[in-house]
Write a protein that holds these residues in place. Structure first.
Motif, PDB file in Angstrom:
ATOM      1  N   GLU A 227       1.327  -1.272   0.042  1.00  0.00           N
ATOM      2  CA  GLU A 227      -0.540  -0.050   0.257  1.00  0.00           C
ATOM      3  C   GLU A 227       0.868   1.197   0.035  1.00  0.00           C
ATOM      4  OE1 GLU A 227      -3.197   0.247   3.151  1.00  0.00           O
ATOM      5  OE2 GLU A 227      -3.928  -2.013   2.318  1.00  0.00           O
ATOM      6  N   ARG A 228       1.152   1.651  -1.105  1.00  0.00           N
ATOM      7  CA  ARG A 228       2.071   2.829  -1.192  1.00  0.00           C
ATOM      8  C   ARG A 228       0.894   4.210  -0.959  1.00  0.00           C
ATOM      9  NH1 ARG A 228       6.274   2.952  -0.954  1.00  0.00           N
ATOM     10  NH2 ARG A 228       6.942   4.700  -2.605  1.00  0.00           N
ATOM     11  N   PRO A 229       1.918   5.623   0.188  1.00  0.00           N
ATOM     12  CA  PRO A 229       3.470   4.716  -0.512  1.00  0.00           C
ATOM     13  C   PRO A 229       3.782   4.156   0.903  1.00  0.00           C
ATOM     14  CG  PRO A 229       3.011   6.693   0.282  1.00  0.00           C
ATOM     15  CD  PRO A 229       1.599   6.309  -0.237  1.00  0.00           C
ATOM     16  N   ARG A 230       2.869   4.385   2.251  1.00  0.00           N
ATOM     17  CA  ARG A 230       3.022   3.781   2.647  1.00  0.00           C
ATOM     18  C   ARG A 230       4.791   3.103   3.289  1.00  0.00           C
ATOM     19  NH1 ARG A 230      -1.815   2.115   7.347  1.00  0.00           N
ATOM     20  NH2 ARG A 230      -2.294   1.191   5.589  1.00  0.00           N
ATOM     21  N   ASP A 231       4.073   1.411   2.845  1.00  0.00           N
ATOM     22  CA  ASP A 231       4.587   0.391   2.628  1.00  0.00           C
ATOM     23  C   ASP A 231       5.728   0.657   1.157  1.00  0.00           C
ATOM     24  OD1 ASP A 231       3.109  -0.764   4.357  1.00  0.00           O
ATOM     25  OD2 ASP A 231       1.463  -1.486   2.779  1.00  0.00           O
ATOM     26  N   HIS A 232       7.176  -0.111   2.250  1.00  0.00           N
ATOM     27  CA  HIS A 232       8.337   0.080   1.168  1.00  0.00           C
ATOM     28  C   HIS A 232       8.707  -1.564   1.823  1.00  0.00           C
ATOM     29  CE1 HIS A 232      10.689   0.978   4.767  1.00  0.00           C
ATOM     30  NE2 HIS A 232       9.743   1.658   4.900  1.00  0.00           N
ATOM     31  N   GLY A 263       3.475  -4.727  -7.418  1.00  0.00           N
ATOM     32  CA  GLY A 263       3.954  -3.335  -7.222  1.00  0.00           C
ATOM     33  C   GLY A 263       5.746  -3.757  -6.647  1.00  0.00           C
ATOM     34  N   VAL A 264       5.555  -2.385  -6.619  1.00  0.00           N
ATOM     35  CA  VAL A 264       7.754  -2.535  -6.510  1.00  0.00           C
ATOM     36  C   VAL A 264       7.620  -3.058  -5.070  1.00  0.00           C
ATOM     37  CG1 VAL A 264       7.700  -0.723  -7.594  1.00  0.00           C
ATOM     38  CG2 VAL A 264       6.967  -0.055  -5.133  1.00  0.00           C
ATOM     39  N   SER A 265       9.080  -3.213  -5.058  1.00  0.00           N
ATOM     40  CA  SER A 265       9.773  -3.725  -3.560  1.00  0.00           C
ATOM     41  C   SER A 265      11.301  -3.218  -3.808  1.00  0.00           C
ATOM     42  CB  SER A 265       9.009  -4.766  -3.884  1.00  0.00           C
ATOM     43  OG  SER A 265       9.930  -5.972  -4.379  1.00  0.00           O
ATOM     44  N   GLN A 266      11.878  -3.376  -2.509  1.00  0.00           N
ATOM     45  CA  GLN A 266      13.247  -3.174  -2.600  1.00  0.00           C
ATOM     46  C   GLN A 266      13.607  -4.664  -2.683  1.00  0.00           C
ATOM     47  OE1 GLN A 266      13.600   1.043  -0.285  1.00  0.00           O
ATOM     48  NE2 GLN A 266      13.386  -0.481   0.726  1.00  0.00           N
ATOM     49  N   GLY A 294      14.538   2.061  -5.584  1.00  0.00           N
ATOM     50  CA  GLY A 294      15.518   2.414  -5.686  1.00  0.00           C
ATOM     51  C   GLY A 294      17.051   0.762  -4.887  1.00  0.00           C
ATOM     52  N   GLN A 295      16.192   0.697  -3.465  1.00  0.00           N
ATOM     53  CA  GLN A 295      17.503   0.323  -3.000  1.00  0.00           C
ATOM     54  C   GLN A 295      17.473  -1.509  -3.712  1.00  0.00           C
ATOM     55  OE1 GLN A 295      16.386   1.449   1.379  1.00  0.00           O
ATOM     56  NE2 GLN A 295      17.098   3.159   0.974  1.00  0.00           N
ATOM     57  N   GLY A 296      17.953  -1.314  -4.685  1.00  0.00           N
ATOM     58  CA  GLY A 296      18.586  -2.749  -4.617  1.00  0.00           C
ATOM     59  C   GLY A 296      19.807  -4.021  -3.836  1.00  0.00           C
ATOM     60  N   ILE A 297      20.605  -2.686  -3.350  1.00  0.00           N
ATOM     61  CA  ILE A 297      21.038  -3.440  -2.447  1.00  0.00           C
ATOM     62  C   ILE A 297      21.218  -2.385  -0.860  1.00  0.00           C
ATOM     63  CG2 ILE A 297      22.958  -4.985  -1.063  1.00  0.00           C
ATOM     64  CD1 ILE A 297      23.084  -6.459  -4.246  1.00  0.00           C
ATOM     65  N   VAL A 318       8.661   1.555 -12.737  1.00  0.00           N
ATOM     66  CA  VAL A 318       9.919   2.102 -11.476  1.00  0.00           C
ATOM     67  C   VAL A 318       9.708   3.871 -11.655  1.00  0.00           C
ATOM     68  CG1 VAL A 318      12.535   2.281 -11.407  1.00  0.00           C
ATOM     69  CG2 VAL A 318      11.890   1.938 -13.406  1.00  0.00           C
ATOM     70  N   GLU A 319      10.096   3.749  -9.880  1.00  0.00           N
ATOM     71  CA  GLU A 319       9.798   4.579  -8.935  1.00  0.00           C
ATOM     72  C   GLU A 319      11.269   5.155  -8.181  1.00  0.00           C
ATOM     73  OE1 GLU A 319       7.601   4.210  -5.424  1.00  0.00           O
ATOM     74  OE2 GLU A 319       5.826   3.201  -6.430  1.00  0.00           O
ATOM     75  N   HIS A 320      11.851   4.662  -8.440  1.00  0.00           N
ATOM     76  CA  HIS A 320      13.222   4.815  -8.672  1.00  0.00           C
ATOM     77  C   HIS A 320      14.583   4.705  -9.294  1.00  0.00           C
ATOM     78  CE1 HIS A 320      11.500   7.809  -5.338  1.00  0.00           C
ATOM     79  NE2 HIS A 320      10.990   6.552  -4.813  1.00  0.00           N
ATOM     80  N   THR A 321      15.604   4.980  -9.797  1.00  0.00           N
ATOM     81  CA  THR A 321      16.324   3.583 -10.001  1.00  0.00           C
ATOM     82  C   THR A 321      17.172   3.098  -8.786  1.00  0.00           C
ATOM     83  OG1 THR A 321      16.967   5.657 -11.612  1.00  0.00           O
ATOM     84  CG2 THR A 321      18.946   4.002 -11.307  1.00  0.00           C
ATOM     85  N   LEU A 322      17.203   2.089  -9.271  1.00  0.00           N
ATOM     86  CA  LEU A 322      17.863   0.582  -8.773  1.00  0.00           C
ATOM     87  C   LEU A 322      19.146   0.235  -8.543  1.00  0.00           C
ATOM     88  CD1 LEU A 322      15.296  -1.411  -7.783  1.00  0.00           C
ATOM     89  CD2 LEU A 322      16.530  -3.323  -9.039  1.00  0.00           C
ATOM     90  N   VAL A 323      20.104   1.167  -7.209  1.00  0.00           N
ATOM     91  CA  VAL A 323      21.514   0.934  -7.418  1.00  0.00           C
ATOM     92  C   VAL A 323      21.576   0.262  -5.778  1.00  0.00           C
ATOM     93  CG1 VAL A 323      21.642   3.321  -8.203  1.00  0.00           C
ATOM     94  CG2 VAL A 323      20.758   2.768  -6.220  1.00  0.00           C
ATOM     95  N   ILE A 324      23.026  -0.097  -5.677  1.00  0.00           N
ATOM     96  CA  ILE A 324      23.288  -0.554  -4.548  1.00  0.00           C
ATOM     97  C   ILE A 324      23.735   1.036  -3.998  1.00  0.00           C
ATOM     98  CG2 ILE A 324      25.481  -1.831  -3.832  1.00  0.00           C
ATOM     99  CD1 ILE A 324      25.446  -3.919  -6.147  1.00  0.00           C
ATOM    100  N   THR A 325      23.114   0.370  -2.507  1.00  0.00           N
ATOM    101  CA  THR A 325      23.625   1.781  -1.770  1.00  0.00           C
ATOM    102  C   THR A 325      24.692   1.762  -0.114  1.00  0.00           C
ATOM    103  OG1 THR A 325      21.404   2.328  -2.461  1.00  0.00           O
ATOM    104  CG2 THR A 325      22.409   3.797  -0.688  1.00  0.00           C
TER     105      THR A 325
END
Length: 361
Positions: A227-232, A263-266, A294-297, A318-325
């Protein structure tokens, strides 16, 4: 005049007589053995299981190494407490053998194979579990199916399974679905999460804290319903906020985190707020992450980690670019051979603490 048998003939007759005695003796021993085996088989004969109380009684009467086969029926809520076996006892279901919930508390060496746990609905998303493993040892759940209500409303589901304050736990070949969260492992040791499927969840697939020795290998996470934006949601999340010890000796290998039709997930997330409990001795290798948040790893508060040969790719929309952070504090981190759009290293992290090798966009 008495006729004397030749020596060779006498010896041959004596040999035949002795062989005959030996044959009779062996036959008698075989008959005794068959009789004893029949008695053992009869003493361990398995009566028909027609109710949950029958099953509970049979489990308590089982001997180390026994296998109890379940018929195709609904057994309701199975609660087992204080049952210890020297060697594993297997409870094996056939198609149609199901429970509404299972709780194992202070149980040793019990394997549940090919069972279905289908809980109903709840308002306690994070504290209501379809399967609970508490203060137990040598528990294995394999080739099973664990879910809450299949009504398309992830807001009325609980968590699939928790393993807490337990050791030598194996979760293998099991499907977790239609739940708020899939699996929660807390304050445990020597845990294997292997070749499972986590799908149709609202939040995390695998959530770990305070665990020493955990192997998360060849699992699939797909079709999240946040349930966006509450859930990630994360497929795999490590944290420490309420832990009693650090997560240590962690292996996250060859998992697939796929967008699917949900939906999207990390992807893989290691962090936490509690001071003094970093995640230590971590290997993140060979994972495929195709998602859109966003947060791939993501690593924070991690010591002695290798992030190697992972593929991190965006799956539209894509909501955010998937990267290693990488975020401080970190210590002794090696990142090599990964394919990701970007490796985002916080500027306050000393260059000596993060080594980057052969990573491709």
């Amino acid at each position: 005049m008495r006729e004397v048998l030749p020596t060779s003939l006498f010896a041959g007759m004596l040999l035949l007589f002795m062989v005959g005695l030996l044959f009779v003796s062996r036959a008698e021993e075989t008959a005794d053995s068959i009789a004893q085996t029949t008695m053992v088989t009869q003493s361990h004969s398995i009566p028909e299981i027609t109710s949950r109380s029958d099953l509970a009684e049979m489990i308590r009467a089982a001997k180390a190494g026994d296998t109890i086969e379940l018929p195709a029926r609904e057994f309701g809520y199975l609660k087992l407490t204080g049952i210890h076996f020297a060697e594993p006892v297997i409870i094996k279901g056939v198609k149609g053998a199901s429970f509404s919930k299972i709780t194992l508390r202070d149980v040793r060496n019990l394997h549940l194979q090919n069972i279905t746990v289908r809980a109903g609905t709840t308002s306690n998303h994070l504290s209501d579990f379809a399967v609970t493993i508490m203060r137990s040892h040598g528990i294995k759940i394999s080739d099973s199916n664990i879910s809450w209500s299949d009504d398309g409303d992830w807001g009325n589901d609980g968590t699939g399974m928790t393993a807490r304050l337990s050791t030598d736990v194996v979760i293998e070949g099991t499907v977790f679905h239609n739940s708020f969260t899939g699996l929660v492992v807390r304050d445990a040791g020597n845990v294997s999460v292997h070749k499972n499927i986590f799908r149709d969840l609202r939040r995390d697939g695998i959530n770990v804290s305070g665990t020493v020795g955990i192997d998360i290998d060849q699992n699939v996470c797909t079709d999240f319903h946040p349930e966006r934006p509450r859930d990630h949601p994360d497929c795999i999340q490590f944290w420490n906020d309420t832990a009693i010890q650090s997560n240590e000796n962690v292996r996250i290998t060859a998992n697939k985190i796929i967008r699917g039709e949900g939906g999207v997930s990390q992807g893989i997330f290691l962090a936490g707020q509690k001071p003094g409990l970093p995640h230590r001795n971590v290997l993140i290798e060979g994972n495929l992450i195709q998602q859109g948040m966003g947060q791939g790893i993501f690593l924070r508060k991690v010591e002695n980690a290798v992030v190697r040969n992972n593929i991190v790719r965006a799956a539209p929309p894509v909501e955010h670019t998937l990267v290693i952070t990488l975020r401080a504090p970190l210590k002794d981190i090696r990142v090599e051979g990964n394919k990701a759009a970007r490796i985002d290293v916080a500027p306050e992290i000393p260059a000596s603490e993060v080594l980057l090798f052969n990573n491709d966009p």
